[in-house]
Structures are given as C-alpha cells and as structure tokens.
Write an enzyme that holds these catalytic residues in place. Structure first.
Site, PDB file in Angstrom:
ATOM      1  CG  HIS A  70      -9.588  49.620  31.358  1.00  0.00           C
ATOM      2  ND1 HIS A  70      -9.062  49.106  30.003  1.00  0.00           N
ATOM      3  CD2 HIS A  70     -10.657  48.419  31.699  1.00  0.00           C
ATOM      4  CE1 HIS A  70      -9.387  47.876  29.840  1.00  0.00           C
ATOM      5  NE2 HIS A  70     -10.373  47.566  30.710  1.00  0.00           N
ATOM      6  CG  HIS A  85     -11.826  45.686  34.668  1.00  0.00           C
ATOM      7  ND1 HIS A  85     -12.785  46.521  34.323  1.00  0.00           N
ATOM      8  CD2 HIS A  85     -11.665  45.142  33.331  1.00  0.00           C
ATOM      9  CE1 HIS A  85     -13.110  46.482  33.240  1.00  0.00           C
ATOM     10  NE2 HIS A  85     -12.399  45.764  32.408  1.00  0.00           N
TER      11      HIS A  85
END
Length: 167
Positions: A70, A85
């Site tokens: 992620h 992020h």
C-alpha cells in the site's frame, strides 16, 4: 514540465507533480493524526478518483511495502525521499487490491506507473482512500516543504515544492 528545479541563493527549489488523479487536500484534512499533525513530515494528500500512482519526479524506488503493497518510498535524484501512502489503515488489507509495477532499486521517470490499486476494495473495506504524499522529516537536505494544492492549482504545476539546502 513534469517537475522543476530552480536554484535560489543557497538552496534549490524542486517541484513534485501529483502522483494520483483526484482532489488535492492539505495534510490537515487527512483522517489520520500521524499524517494530519505533520509529525511524519510535510506534504499534501489526494482523494483519488482512479487507482493509479505515478512517479511525481525522476528518481529511484527505495522501498515498496512487501506484504501490504500500500505504500512506497522514492528517492529523488537530488537525494531526498518521498513517501506515497495509498489510503488510511490500508495495511490491514494485507496487499489485497494493490498491484506494484516497480520494485526497490528501479529507476523511474516522472509520470511512470508505480502502483495500481483497486479503489473499490479500499472503500468496500470501510477505509479511507485518501493518499498522503509526504517528505519524511529528519532529512538533512530538506529546508522546507510547501503544499501547492489551493484553488489556483493547475495540473501542469507541481503540487508540492521542496526547498533543499545546498551542499
């Protein structure tokens, strides 16, 4: 035009392009205190309208989160790092819906695909897809970080400006 470097008296100003299409947000609007209070560093965020992350600048992939996929860390060719992020608490998805297109050590160009993600998977899990883009604190070369995502923002302009100390 995909990022710029401009010399100032004792510093260099470097622009980073928005790596995700969507609505630009200041860090204070990120629904996670670790990002919104600036303790991780300066930058901005994007509420994505599609599931593609591209390189905001030329550089090298320093790290891709191996299991959760992620987040990734880029190193700009000027020697500072950028954290991208995707989503908030998306580590809990354990990689489901995330498809890295690069690996650590890869050289990248501005606009090159880095990571694809399934926006629907994030939302269906009840998580926020807001994507912080951070210049992590504690980097000696970084003088300051400025978010450029106000209403005057144009797509061909950098959305984050990083002032580097020379030397």
């Amino acid at each position: 035009m995909f990022g710029f470097t401009r010399k100032k008296k004792d510093a260099s100003l470097i622009g980073l392009m928005a790596p995700v299409k969507g609505k630009l947000l200041p860090l204070k609007d990120v629904p996670d205190l670790a990002f919104s209070d600036g303790s991780m560093g300066g930058g901005g965020a994007i509420l994505p309208s599609e599931g593609l992350v591209t390189a905001p600048c030329p550089g090298t992939v320093a790290h891709v989160m191996e299991k959760s996929k992620h987040a990734l860390l880029l190193e700009h060719e000027a020697g500072f790092q950028i954290l991208i992020h995707v989503g908030i608490e998306t580590v809990s998805l354990k990689g489901e819906g995330f498809f890295p297109r690069v690996a650590a050590g890869d050289k990248v160009k501005t606009g090159q695909p880095l990571l694809e993600f399934d926006l629907e998977t994030i939302v269906r899990a009840g998580l926020s897809p807001v994507t912080p883009i951070i210049i992590p604190g504690g980097q000696d070369r970084v003088e300051s970080v400025e978010f450029n995502g106000d209403s005057a923002f144009r797509k061909k302009e950098p959305f984050i400006r990083v002032l580097l100390k020379n030397g």
